[in-house]
Enzyme design. Structure first.
Site, PDB file in Angstrom:
ATOM      1  N   THR A  26     -10.524 -21.570  11.692  1.00 38.92           N
ATOM      2  CA  THR A  26     -10.815 -21.701  10.185  1.00 38.92           C
ATOM      3  C   THR A  26     -10.586 -22.969   9.713  1.00 38.92           C
ATOM      4  O   THR A  26     -11.654 -23.418   8.744  1.00 38.92           O
ATOM      5  CB  THR A  26      -9.558 -20.920   9.501  1.00 38.92           C
ATOM      6  N   ARG A  30      -7.835 -26.298  17.083  1.00 42.30           N
ATOM      7  CA  ARG A  30      -6.391 -26.309  16.909  1.00 42.30           C
ATOM      8  C   ARG A  30      -5.811 -25.811  18.290  1.00 42.30           C
ATOM      9  O   ARG A  30      -6.042 -24.779  18.569  1.00 42.30           O
ATOM     10  CB  ARG A  30      -5.776 -25.481  15.707  1.00 42.30           C
ATOM     11  N   SER A 121      -1.895 -28.725  10.616  1.00 37.53           N
ATOM     12  CA  SER A 121      -1.523 -28.085   9.117  1.00 37.53           C
ATOM     13  C   SER A 121      -0.092 -27.329   9.243  1.00 37.53           C
ATOM     14  O   SER A 121       0.919 -28.060   9.571  1.00 37.53           O
ATOM     15  CB  SER A 121      -2.620 -27.083   8.725  1.00 37.53           C
ATOM     16  N   HIS A 122      -0.139 -26.144   9.070  1.00 34.30           N
ATOM     17  CA  HIS A 122       1.116 -25.267   9.042  1.00 34.30           C
ATOM     18  C   HIS A 122       1.663 -24.936  10.409  1.00 34.30           C
ATOM     19  O   HIS A 122       2.881 -24.341  10.487  1.00 34.30           O
ATOM     20  CB  HIS A 122       0.833 -24.211   8.489  1.00 34.30           C
ATOM     21  N   ASP A 285       2.978 -28.092   3.021  1.00 29.38           N
ATOM     22  CA  ASP A 285       2.956 -27.660   4.459  1.00 29.38           C
ATOM     23  C   ASP A 285       2.418 -29.037   5.122  1.00 29.38           C
ATOM     24  O   ASP A 285       2.637 -30.195   4.511  1.00 29.38           O
ATOM     25  CB  ASP A 285       1.687 -26.697   4.508  1.00 29.38           C
ATOM     26  N   ASP A 287       0.256 -30.585   6.239  1.00 30.60           N
ATOM     27  CA  ASP A 287      -0.621 -31.715   6.097  1.00 30.60           C
ATOM     28  C   ASP A 287      -1.029 -31.987   4.541  1.00 30.60           C
ATOM     29  O   ASP A 287      -2.000 -32.669   4.010  1.00 30.60           O
ATOM     30  CB  ASP A 287      -2.176 -31.639   6.658  1.00 30.60           C
ATOM     31  N   ASP A 289      -1.771 -30.056   2.058  1.00 26.44           N
ATOM     32  CA  ASP A 289      -2.862 -29.399   1.432  1.00 26.44           C
ATOM     33  C   ASP A 289      -2.605 -28.060   0.577  1.00 26.44           C
ATOM     34  O   ASP A 289      -3.215 -27.506   0.032  1.00 26.44           O
ATOM     35  CB  ASP A 289      -4.151 -29.098   2.110  1.00 26.44           C
ATOM     36  N   ARG A 290      -1.313 -27.454   1.036  1.00 26.24           N
ATOM     37  CA  ARG A 290      -0.813 -26.255   0.456  1.00 26.24           C
ATOM     38  C   ARG A 290       0.348 -26.547  -0.247  1.00 26.24           C
ATOM     39  O   ARG A 290       1.144 -27.347  -0.226  1.00 26.24           O
ATOM     40  CB  ARG A 290      -0.643 -25.244   1.572  1.00 26.24           C
ATOM     41  N   THR A 352     -12.612 -16.626   4.071  1.00 25.48           N
ATOM     42  CA  THR A 352     -11.398 -17.508   4.045  1.00 25.48           C
ATOM     43  C   THR A 352     -11.637 -18.828   4.857  1.00 25.48           C
ATOM     44  O   THR A 352     -12.285 -18.995   5.749  1.00 25.48           O
ATOM     45  CB  THR A 352     -10.220 -16.596   5.198  1.00 25.48           C
ATOM     46  N   GLU A 372      -5.110 -17.015  -0.982  1.00 28.06           N
ATOM     47  CA  GLU A 372      -3.733 -16.356  -0.965  1.00 28.06           C
ATOM     48  C   GLU A 372      -2.577 -17.202   0.063  1.00 28.06           C
ATOM     49  O   GLU A 372      -1.405 -16.924  -0.094  1.00 28.06           O
ATOM     50  CB  GLU A 372      -3.931 -14.921  -0.342  1.00 28.06           C
ATOM     51  N   SER A 373      -3.369 -17.993   0.750  1.00 27.52           N
ATOM     52  CA  SER A 373      -2.118 -18.732   1.940  1.00 27.52           C
ATOM     53  C   SER A 373      -1.519 -19.844   1.258  1.00 27.52           C
ATOM     54  O   SER A 373      -1.124 -20.709   1.839  1.00 27.52           O
ATOM     55  CB  SER A 373      -2.978 -19.117   3.046  1.00 27.52           C
ATOM     56  N   LYS A 384      -7.829 -28.121  -0.523  1.00 33.80           N
ATOM     57  CA  LYS A 384      -6.932 -27.762  -1.320  1.00 33.80           C
ATOM     58  C   LYS A 384      -5.820 -28.983  -1.412  1.00 33.80           C
ATOM     59  O   LYS A 384      -5.957 -29.763  -0.463  1.00 33.80           O
ATOM     60  CB  LYS A 384      -6.199 -26.466  -0.417  1.00 33.80           C
ATOM     61  N   ARG A 504      -3.726 -10.089  10.358  1.00 36.26           N
ATOM     62  CA  ARG A 504      -3.315 -10.485   9.066  1.00 36.26           C
ATOM     63  C   ARG A 504      -3.508  -9.301   8.390  1.00 36.26           C
ATOM     64  O   ARG A 504      -4.764  -8.941   8.286  1.00 36.26           O
ATOM     65  CB  ARG A 504      -3.447 -11.618   8.375  1.00 36.26           C
TER      66      ARG A 504
END
Ligand code: VG1
Ligand code: CO
Length: 551
Positions: A26, A30, A121-122, A285, A287, A289-290, A352, A372-373, A384, A504
């Site tokens: 996505t 990773r 990221s997260h 998060d 990095d 972005d959230r 997504t 939504e994340s 983001k 999910r």
């Protein structure tokens, strides 16, 4: 100037063999740190970026990461490869760090050809945790699928990579140095980005609100946002440092998982729902972005946050005219659709991942986008942006004088409430997760018209997206089942997990403005959760009684 012939003497061409598992997900490639540490693994992927995006030769490229374990080793390798591949100038965040939205801002401001962001990221960090590489293009955003597909194809046939033989660059010093023929400019990681945010929001009004006794708890989760929050909140707005928690970035995020949700942010939730809670709570998060947003005794679901921002953004100086259009990922609740409808602007539904918003933003079709994340953003960058969303909320609160709860109550009273939740089944066997998807897809054609408990299915399909700008088609972006009442559920497999699979389940139910707007979402959603499980057979097939994370 270093002559070309002299440059060549520094460049080594190393023979390598392809790895089969370098398909970006996505948001970039990773994997576990130990996977990235295999000889040539990182190098093969980076070389594939240079092989595919040939105009990087002679161009300017931005580099930085979220500071996680292996960031410092990887960035030195990547810089030496950039020099070997003819990049003319590297702009690097101080100590090799840049938040993802700051990287986007810097690519745009310096008109770079693109940027390499070192982040998972997260996902958890540390030697046993995860590492990742994202590649963003000249617009500052993640490159589109056709480019990531080409990079993946290249990784499957790669035979050599190029790297210069040079000492490591000292990234702790701001200033310009050189590797082979490439200038390396180490820049302050926060100032360009903080300037951009200051140009969009009314810092004076926010400052006055804090001076008047407003209180906040911001959790940087020992991730990259700490230095940005320090600059923006403490230095520019004057927030007391005691209101910023975990502001020092650590390679293992202090042992926590930098994913802003109720499970990974227990302390913040406890604070915001406890006695003497501050007025406002937020976290970002790994990095940066959230974001998640809380008020005293209230958690704003990310989908609702996107809707509330859209409804109130005109209160912020950078968005006085309101949005020209908005976009949300398919799995995001439809709360924003109702707001867009009232504002009379279009609302786009994408798969997504932020890469699908790029064309809409570049073509001036949308001002705000969200997932939504806990990803929310605008046309100010092409990612983001966690701090952007938090400042937008603070600006709305300062300009309106309202509390977070009042903003939410008013949104629901005028538009109704989209009760919404995501249930994550993490680390499940890939075969089992894939069989949930396959079984569900096999049932889709027969579902419309069938009644389960009190819901009758009106539509069931596998989401295919056709980009309205370039016409590109992306298939298999999640299965969605909608009911006549407006309730729906979506099932998809995560594209960011590094261990087994993550399934999910997204559930949504609409309650009109006159209905019960103050239920516990998990209670309000019980029926649709049970119906989803009955139709998709999630628990039985996965062998899991409950999801690992409910957000
Ligand atoms: C997750 C989220 C998605 C987000 C992606 C990258 O993807 O659900 O909304 O865009 O992470 O986020 P998936 O495939 O695991 O559902 V990241 O913060 O790179 O900040
Ligand atoms: Co992120």
């Amino acid at each position: 100037m270093v002559s070309r012939s002299r440059m060549r003497t520094y460049v080594k061409t190393i023979r390598t063999r392809p790895f089969k598992d370098q398909r970006p997900g996505t948001s970039g490639l990773r994997k576990k740190v130990r996977v990235f540490r295999q000889p040539n693994y990182l190098e093969n992927y980076i070389q594939s970026i240079f092989d595919v995006i040939t105009h990087l030769r002679g161009g300017v490229l931005v580099f930085g990461g979220d500071g996680r374990y292996y960031n410092d080793t990887a960035i030195q390798i990547i810089l030496k490869m950039a020099a070997a591949n003819g990049v003319s100038r590297a702009i690097v965040g101080h100590r090799g760090m840049l938040s993802t939205p700051a990287a986007s801002c810097i690519i745009r401001k310096h008109m770079a050809a693109g940027g390499i962001i070192l982040s998972a990221s997260h996902n958890p960090g540390g030697p046993d945790g995860d590492f990742g590489i994202k590649y963003n293009g000249a617009n500052g955003g993640p490159v589109v699928e056709s480019v990531t597909d080409a990079i993946f194809a290249n990784t499957k046939s790669i035979r050599t990579y190029s790297i210069v033989d040079a000492p490591d660059i000292d990234l702790s010093k701001i200033g310009v140095s050189r590797i082979s023929g490439m200038d390396v400019e180490v820049i302050n990681s926060v100032s360009d980005y903080a300037d951009l945010l200051e140009s969009l929001f009314d810092f004076e009004a926010i400052k006055a609100m804090f001076t008047g006794g407003f209180s906040m708890c911001f959790d940087a989760m020992h991730a990259v946002t700490g230095p940005y929050a320090t600059e923006v909140f403490i230095k520019r707005i004057g927030v007391d440092p005691s209101q910023i928690a975990n502001a020092t970035p650590l390679p293992d995020f202090g042992g926590g998982i930098p994913d802003p949700n109720p499970t990974c942010n227990r302390t913040l939730f406890k604070t915001m729902f406890g006695d003497g809670a501050p007025d406002f709570g937020a976290a970002s998060d790994g990095d940066g972005d959230r974001n998640i947003i809380l008020g005293r005794g209230v958690y704003v679901s990310p989908s609702d946050s996107l809707a509330a921002i859209t409804a109130n953004a005109h209160l912020a100086p950078g968005y006085r005219d309101g949005p020209c259009g908005v976009a949300r990922s398919m799995a995001t609740s439809r709360a924003i659709d109702r707001v867009a409808d009232k504002l009379g602007v279009p609302c786009f539904e994408t798969p997504t991942g932020w890469k699908f918003f790029g064309n809409l933003l570049d073509n001036g079709r949308v001002t705000f986008c969200g997932e939504e994340s806990a990803g929310t953003g605008s046309n100010h960058v092409r990612e983001k942006d966690g701090l952007w969303a938090i400042l937008m909320w603070l600006n709305i609160l300062a300009a309106s004088g309202k509390t977070v709860r009042t903003i939410m109550d008013q949104l629901w009273r005028s538009h109704g409430r989209n009760y919404y939740s995501r249930h994550d089944y993490e680390g499940v066997e890939t075969d089992r997760a894939e069989s949930v998807m396959a079984n569900l897809k096999a049932k889709l054609a027969d579902l419309p018209g069938q009644t389960f408990v009190n819901e009758t299915v009106s539509r069931a399909d596998s989401f295919t997206y056709r980009d309205p700008v370039d016409g590109c088609v992306s298939e298999n972006q999640g299965v969605r089942v909608e009911c006549e009442s407006g309730s729906r559920f979506i099932v998809r497999l995560s594209g960011t997990s590094t261990e087994g699979a993550t399934l999910r389940l997204y559930v949504e139910r609409y309650e009109g403005p006159g209905g019960n707007l103050n239920m516990d979402p998990q209670v309000a959603l019980t029926d649709i959760v049970n119906i989803a499980d009955r139709i998709a057979g999630i628990k039985v097939t996965l062998g899991r009684g409950t999801p690992a994370i409910i957000s």
